[in-house]
Design an enzyme around this catalytic site. Structure first.
Site, PDB file in Angstrom:
ATOM      1  N   LYS A   1      -4.952 -30.430 -12.479  1.00 61.44           N
ATOM      2  CA  LYS A   1      -5.924 -29.380 -12.751  1.00 61.44           C
ATOM      3  C   LYS A   1      -6.753 -29.098 -11.506  1.00 61.44           C
ATOM      4  O   LYS A   1      -7.481 -29.971 -11.021  1.00 61.44           O
ATOM      5  CB  LYS A   1      -6.884 -29.787 -13.872  1.00 61.44           C
ATOM      6  CG  LYS A   1      -7.777 -28.610 -14.293  1.00 61.44           C
ATOM      7  CD  LYS A   1      -8.944 -29.020 -15.146  1.00 61.44           C
ATOM      8  CE  LYS A   1     -10.128 -29.489 -14.327  1.00 61.44           C
ATOM      9  NZ  LYS A   1     -10.712 -28.434 -13.468  1.00 61.44           N
TER      10      LYS A   1
ATOM     11  N   GLY B   1     -13.852 -36.001  -6.788  1.00 62.72           N
ATOM     12  CA  GLY B   1     -14.989 -35.178  -7.194  1.00 62.72           C
ATOM     13  C   GLY B   1     -16.262 -35.989  -7.157  1.00 62.72           C
ATOM     14  O   GLY B   1     -16.386 -36.921  -6.358  1.00 62.72           O
ATOM     15  N   SER B   2     -17.174 -35.658  -8.048  1.00 64.51           N
ATOM     16  CA  SER B   2     -18.491 -36.284  -7.990  1.00 64.51           C
ATOM     17  C   SER B   2     -18.462 -37.707  -8.544  1.00 64.51           C
ATOM     18  O   SER B   2     -17.646 -38.046  -9.409  1.00 64.51           O
ATOM     19  CB  SER B   2     -19.491 -35.446  -8.781  1.00 64.51           C
ATOM     20  OG  SER B   2     -19.087 -35.359 -10.126  1.00 64.51           O
ATOM     21  N   THR B   3     -19.368 -38.543  -8.070  1.00 65.03           N
ATOM     22  CA  THR B   3     -19.502 -39.909  -8.569  1.00 65.03           C
ATOM     23  C   THR B   3     -19.858 -39.891 -10.053  1.00 65.03           C
ATOM     24  O   THR B   3     -19.381 -40.726 -10.827  1.00 65.03           O
ATOM     25  CB  THR B   3     -20.553 -40.665  -7.734  1.00 65.03           C
ATOM     26  OG1 THR B   3     -20.024 -40.824  -6.405  1.00 65.03           O
ATOM     27  CG2 THR B   3     -20.852 -42.040  -8.304  1.00 65.03           C
TER      28      THR B   3
ATOM     29  N   GLU C   1     -11.815 -40.933  -5.931  1.00 63.24           N
ATOM     30  CA  GLU C   1     -12.288 -40.612  -4.590  1.00 63.24           C
ATOM     31  C   GLU C   1     -13.533 -39.759  -4.790  1.00 63.24           C
ATOM     32  O   GLU C   1     -13.434 -38.612  -5.200  1.00 63.24           O
ATOM     33  CB  GLU C   1     -11.169 -39.884  -3.829  1.00 63.24           C
ATOM     34  CG  GLU C   1     -11.330 -39.992  -2.346  1.00 63.24           C
ATOM     35  CD  GLU C   1     -12.160 -38.877  -1.788  1.00 63.24           C
ATOM     36  OE1 GLU C   1     -13.387 -39.068  -1.686  1.00 63.24           O
ATOM     37  OE2 GLU C   1     -11.598 -37.820  -1.485  1.00 63.24           O
TER      38      GLU C   1
ATOM     39  N   GLU D   1     -26.338 -36.930  -2.138  1.00 63.79           N
ATOM     40  CA  GLU D   1     -25.287 -36.156  -1.485  1.00 63.79           C
ATOM     41  C   GLU D   1     -25.648 -34.675  -1.667  1.00 63.79           C
ATOM     42  O   GLU D   1     -25.657 -34.164  -2.786  1.00 63.79           O
ATOM     43  CB  GLU D   1     -23.933 -36.461  -2.136  1.00 63.79           C
ATOM     44  CG  GLU D   1     -22.800 -35.713  -1.489  1.00 63.79           C
ATOM     45  CD  GLU D   1     -21.431 -36.059  -2.083  1.00 63.79           C
ATOM     46  OE1 GLU D   1     -21.314 -36.121  -3.311  1.00 63.79           O
ATOM     47  OE2 GLU D   1     -20.483 -36.251  -1.294  1.00 63.79           O
TER      48      GLU D   1
HETATM   49  P1  NAD Z   1     -17.163 -32.364 -10.344  1.00 65.20           P
HETATM   50  O1  NAD Z   1     -16.963 -33.803 -10.167  1.00 65.20           O
HETATM   51  O2  NAD Z   1     -17.927 -31.909 -11.520  1.00 65.20           O
HETATM   52  O3  NAD Z   1     -15.770 -31.597 -10.373  1.00 65.20           O
HETATM   53  C1  NAD Z   1     -14.577 -32.071  -9.787  1.00 65.20           C
HETATM   54  C2  NAD Z   1     -13.420 -31.787 -10.725  1.00 65.20           C
HETATM   55  O4  NAD Z   1     -13.591 -32.523 -11.927  1.00 65.20           O
HETATM   56  C3  NAD Z   1     -13.270 -30.332 -11.145  1.00 65.20           C
HETATM   57  O5  NAD Z   1     -11.903 -30.033 -11.242  1.00 65.20           O
HETATM   58  C4  NAD Z   1     -13.897 -30.318 -12.530  1.00 65.20           C
HETATM   59  O6  NAD Z   1     -13.406 -29.303 -13.360  1.00 65.20           O
HETATM   60  C5  NAD Z   1     -13.496 -31.663 -13.066  1.00 65.20           C
HETATM   61  N1  NAD Z   1     -14.369 -32.221 -14.107  1.00 65.20           N
HETATM   62  C6  NAD Z   1     -15.682 -31.990 -14.315  1.00 65.20           C
HETATM   63  N2  NAD Z   1     -16.104 -32.708 -15.365  1.00 65.20           N
HETATM   64  C7  NAD Z   1     -15.048 -33.410 -15.825  1.00 65.20           C
HETATM   65  C8  NAD Z   1     -14.863 -34.336 -16.884  1.00 65.20           C
HETATM   66  N3  NAD Z   1     -15.858 -34.718 -17.671  1.00 65.20           N
HETATM   67  N4  NAD Z   1     -13.635 -34.869 -17.066  1.00 65.20           N
HETATM   68  C9  NAD Z   1     -12.617 -34.533 -16.267  1.00 65.20           C
HETATM   69  N5  NAD Z   1     -12.736 -33.655 -15.269  1.00 65.20           N
HETATM   70  C10 NAD Z   1     -13.941 -33.097 -15.036  1.00 65.20           C
HETATM   71  O7  NAD Z   1     -17.829 -31.821  -9.036  1.00 65.20           O
HETATM   72  P2  NAD Z   1     -18.571 -30.414  -8.894  1.00 65.20           P
HETATM   73  O8  NAD Z   1     -19.402 -30.067 -10.063  1.00 65.20           O
HETATM   74  O9  NAD Z   1     -17.556 -29.437  -8.504  1.00 65.20           O
HETATM   75  O10 NAD Z   1     -19.536 -30.732  -7.702  1.00 65.20           O
HETATM   76  C11 NAD Z   1     -20.733 -31.455  -7.955  1.00 65.20           C
HETATM   77  C12 NAD Z   1     -21.003 -32.396  -6.835  1.00 65.20           C
HETATM   78  O11 NAD Z   1     -19.922 -33.317  -6.713  1.00 65.20           O
HETATM   79  C13 NAD Z   1     -21.081 -31.767  -5.467  1.00 65.20           C
HETATM   80  O12 NAD Z   1     -22.326 -31.218  -5.200  1.00 65.20           O
HETATM   81  C14 NAD Z   1     -20.771 -32.938  -4.604  1.00 65.20           C
HETATM   82  O13 NAD Z   1     -21.900 -33.735  -4.426  1.00 65.20           O
HETATM   83  C15 NAD Z   1     -19.748 -33.706  -5.393  1.00 65.20           C
HETATM   84  N6  NAD Z   1     -18.363 -33.407  -4.974  1.00 65.20           N
HETATM   85  C16 NAD Z   1     -17.676 -34.334  -4.284  1.00 65.20           C
HETATM   86  C17 NAD Z   1     -16.384 -34.063  -3.867  1.00 65.20           C
HETATM   87  C18 NAD Z   1     -15.567 -35.037  -3.101  1.00 65.20           C
HETATM   88  O14 NAD Z   1     -14.617 -34.636  -2.443  1.00 65.20           O
HETATM   89  N7  NAD Z   1     -15.831 -36.308  -3.154  1.00 65.20           N
HETATM   90  C19 NAD Z   1     -15.809 -32.852  -4.170  1.00 65.20           C
HETATM   91  C20 NAD Z   1     -16.526 -31.931  -4.912  1.00 65.20           C
HETATM   92  C21 NAD Z   1     -17.799 -32.232  -5.306  1.00 65.20           C
END
Ligand code: NAD
Ligand code: MN
Length: 780
Positions: free
Chosen positions: A190, A242-244, A264, A392
């Site tokens: 996804k 994605g996010s922590t 990651e 972050e």
């Molecule tokens: P996020 O973690 O919400 O999203 C990353 C992915 O996870 C997206 O595809 C999203 O649709 C999916 N996702 C969201 N909630 C989910 C859930 N409960 N179960 C499964 N999948 C889910 O990140 P974001 O909202 O796009 O960004 C928020 C913050 O996260 C940013 O400001 C940044 O600090 C951090 N971030 C980190 C990275 C990284 O590469 N480590 C990348 C993007 C964002």
């Protein structure tokens, strides 16, 4: 404008990249995109808008994936998996190679599409993102070719669920899809809701290349769709970037499911500049560290730590450099900083900066156009506790903090819950590599930053997640050892026996072993230990407080991590020798607890052999040197995890405990062990053996008592970096570990013969270590 004017002001004129091929493609999909499932695109369902952040305009509509869509995708992946895994490695390699070639053929199209959807400068999508995508598929075509020989004991997980973010949309797809397919898995991926388009374009490319139906499935949607993938019973392994915050949700959601999990996550990476650094190079480094991709980079060097003596000079030069950055149209080839991915993210950056300003930080900014843009920003005078120093920001915002001594620099660098990356700038090799050793981060760049290559692992320590992408360890994460099942028997609750006011019972009781000393349990209670024919002794009833004390003692024994492999080997050999000298006593102890004498004897022999085995490994489980980008080598170092909780199996109480403790110790970890609840006395007999074997105080700590209660305290404890647990409370233990994202490995009781050959392997060593990849200039 006259030529002479252009020559004097040297400004760039607009140089927009043509976008007609992408507009044609978008035009052909005006009706909205469906998902890519089982080799074909479904019709569009309920759709949402995809926007170009630079203009705010809608560029496409994609489908919000439902649970039914996820079901269909998982079913297709499941059906395709055996045949895909059954192909010769060479045949899978041909497919991956074709994907790499086709990505290159469509490079300009993909770069423009990425920049339109994400807002990143075309210079970056063209020169960084897309070439690295191709590089990943080439590299992993190679792994597909080699995997059977290189990983003979491992097999693919099966169906992999993959959830990726919006900051490097196609690159993150490549990082996930390439190793998964190379290993023989099939995929349901996804993309992020802000940037789904290059994943859909990639699906078209996969179809065009003849990738078999069902091997790659792309489902679009938001977090709800992601949650449906993560929670799906048909998914065997989950990989997330994605996010922590979401990483922790996924840890809890998958707890007890037996799914593989790699995370990651975020970072707040230090960028350390010493007095002897090449200042101009370091200034250019900051540009790449924090202004690359608008600072929306998980490993962005967002905290500049600079030696006090050069702080003023460095800050001035950086400000002057910042003033020359061009912020604007992502499709202009001269643009340095493009659009922020979405107004929500832009507002979040602005809000954090405003909060920092209110806390007293000073803000220095360049210029940015109206719209979804944010100016490059330098922050000075941010206190260590300021949100700007701790959160972050995920934007083009960097803090500058002075330090006095190298020790201060390390303390500041490690003063974060994250541990993804670090950049170290010094012309002194001793200084740079000494700091590289001390910084807790999965990726370290010496006199460089944001260097990536498929041949090196990428991933973090601590709350930046676990698992690596790229390199050998990245491949290993997409394979498992054959699954083992055991029995799910819960242990009986223990009856506390009061130690008595005089402590009479306690004096006859095996105590705890904490910080190199025998200690009474905090509860003042003991419990009865039974053998085949009734009670055979009393053991201390350990509790939360005792575990805390043990973790504290282990934390203090950090010197163990810095001993040489040879020193640890010597101590483990000595442990084996001392155990051997008392083999009769241990055999008698095991026999008393109901084990047949022959079996007991064999278990003691196995325990002694384990000591020798892991002593042998202590100075041999080496890292690697990767051949990555030119002018560099990448050192992949095996580092200990830190303080490890070890909860031993119920049966084989001596060999089982040592099978877990020894690899952890051999790799330089300190251990807090919970022995078999049912048969703890052979573990408590170990105290004297440990004391006479020169194991430093605090390196091994042993707490007897209620297994699952103690295991959960370990799982919840932020001072514990990893936990190995054998028993039936795997779900709770894994869920509890989400607090600090410690690495957890669990197995059912009885899943292997701990006294037999299954009780030792290289896998234990890999689990007891994490790889730190250090990029060092070499032959530049
Ligand atoms: P996020 O973690 O919400 O999203 C990353 C992915 O996870 C997206 O595809 C999203 O649709 C999916 N996702 C969201 N909630 C989910 C859930 N409960 N179960 C499964 N999948 C889910 O990140 P974001 O909202 O796009 O960004 C928020 C913050 O996260 C940013 O400001 C940044 O600090 C951090 N971030 C980190 C990275 C990284 O590469 N480590 C990348 C993007 C964002
Ligand atoms: Mn978009």
């Amino acid at each position: 404008m006259k030529i002479s004017e252009i020559m004097t002001d040297m400004d760039y004129g607009p140089a927009p990249e043509a976008q007609d091929i992408v507009q044609d493609w978008l035009g052909r999909h005006e009706a909205g995109f469906g998902h890519f499932i089982d080799g074909t695109f479904t019709g569009a369902g309920e759709t949402f808008a995809v926007t170009n952040p630079a203009t705010g305009g809608e560029i496409a509509r994609v489908t919000q994936g439902t649970t039914a869509d996820v079901d269909a995708a998982v079913a297709a992946a499941r059906k395709a998996q055996p045949k895909w895994a059954g192909l010769q490695g060479h045949q899978r390699a041909r497919h991956l190679y074709a994907l790499a070639r086709h990505v290159q053929q469509h490079a300009r199209f993909l770069a423009v599409l990425e920049s339109l959807d994400n807002g990143k400068p075309i210079r970056e999508s063209r020169d960084a993102d897309i070439p690295l995508v191709a590089r990943h598929f080439y590299h992993h075509a190679g792994w597909a070719e080699l995997v059977a020989e290189e990983f003979p004991d491992r097999q693919p997980w099966g169906v992999c669920g993959q959830i990726i973010p919006w900051n490097f949309p196609l690159l993150m797809l490549a990082w996930k899809v390439a190793p998964a397919l190379a290993a023989g898995n099939t995929v349901v991926l996804k993309p992020a809701e802000y940037t789904p388009l290059t994943a859909l374009a990639f699906a078209e490319i996969a179809a065009e290349c003849g990738l078999p139906a069902g091997v790659l499935n792309i489902v679009t949607g938001d977090g709800a769709t992601g949650a449906a993938i993560a929670g799906h019973d048909g998914v065997d392994k989950l990989a997330f970037t994605g996010s922590t915050e979401v990483g922790k949700i996924l840890r809890r959601q998958t707890a007890g499911s037996g799914k593989g999990l790699t995370l990651e996550l975020g970072g707040k990476s230090p960028f350390i500049v010493f007095e002897d650094a090449d200042l101009d190079a370091a200034v250019e480094g900051v540009v790449d560290a924090i202004w690359f991709n608008q600072g929306q980079v998980c490993c962005a060097g967002s905290r500049v730590l600079v030696a006090e003596a050069i702080e003023a000079r460095f800050t001035e030069r950086l400000k002057a450099r910042m003033a020359r950055l061009t912020v604007g149209n992502p499709l202009d080839k001269n643009t340095d900083i493009g659009a922020i991915v979405h107004p929500v993210q832009r507002d979040r950056i602005a809000e954090l900066v405003a909060q920092g300003r209110a806390e007293g930080a000073e803000i220095h900014q360049g210029a940015a156009p109206e719209g979804c843009f944010y100016p490059p920003t330098i922050i000075t005078n941010a206190q260590p506790a300021s949100v700007l120093s701790t959160e972050e920001i995920f934007g083009p915002v960097v803090t500058i903090t002075p330090f006095r001594t190298p020790d201060d620099a390390v303390a500041l660098a490690n003063n974060t819950r994250y541990g993804l990356a670090a950049s170290i700038w010094s012309e002194g090799i001793t200084q740079a590599l000494d700091i590289a050793r001390q910084v807790k981060a999965g990726v370290i760049w010496v006199n460089g930053t944001n260097l990536f290559d498929a041949a090196a692992g990428f991933g973090g320590y601590r709350e930046s997640g676990y698992g690596r992408e790229g390199g050998r360890e990245g491949m290993a994460a997409y394979m498992r050892s054959p699954a083992r099942t055991g029995q799910e028997t819960d242990l009986p609750a223990l009856d506390p026996v009061p130690g008595g006011p005089t402590g009479a019972a306690l004096d006859r009781t095996a105590k705890l072993f904490i910080g190199g000393k025998q200690a009474r349990p905090d509860s003042g209670y003991v419990y009865q230990v039974n053998g085949a024919k009734g009670p055979i002794g009393l053991a201390a009833l350990g509790s939360r407080k005792d575990i805390r004390n043990a973790v504290e003692a282990a934390a203090k024994a950090s010197g163990w991590a810095n001993t040489t492999g040879h020193q640890r080997a010597q101590i483990l050999y000595y442990l084996g020798e001392n155990l051997s000298a008392r083999a009769e006593e241990f055999t008698a102890r095991l026999t008393a607890s109901g084990t047949k004498e022959k079996t007991a004897r064999a278990e003691v022999e196995a325990a002694i052999a384990r000591c020798f085995r892991y002593a042998a490994w202590a100075d041999k489980f080496d890292g690697a040197v990767h051949n990555t980008v030119s002018g560099h080598v990448t050192l992949a170092m095996h580092e200990p995890l830190g303080v490890m909780g070890v909860v031993a199996p119920t049966e084989a109480p001596l060999a089982g405990l040592l099978s877990l403790m020894l690899p952890a110790l051999a790799m330089g970890n300190r251990v807090v062990a919970v022995p078999s609840q049912t048969h703890p006395l052979s573990a408590t007999d170990l105290y004297q053996v440990i004391e006479t074997s020169d194991i430093p105080a605090g390196v091994v700590n042993i707490v007897t008592g209620p297994r699952d209660e103690l295991a959960r305290v370990l799982a919840q404890h932020d001072g514990v970096d990893a936990l190995w647990y054998v028993g039936s409370a795997r779900k709770q233990v894994e869920a509890d570990s989400a607090g600090n994202l410690k690495q957890v490995w669990t197995e059912a009781d009885g899943a292997r013969d701990w006294a037999g050959s299954e009780g030792q392997s290289r896998d234990f060593l890999a689990r007891a270590t994490q790889v730190k990849n250090i990029w060092v200039p070499y032959g530049a």
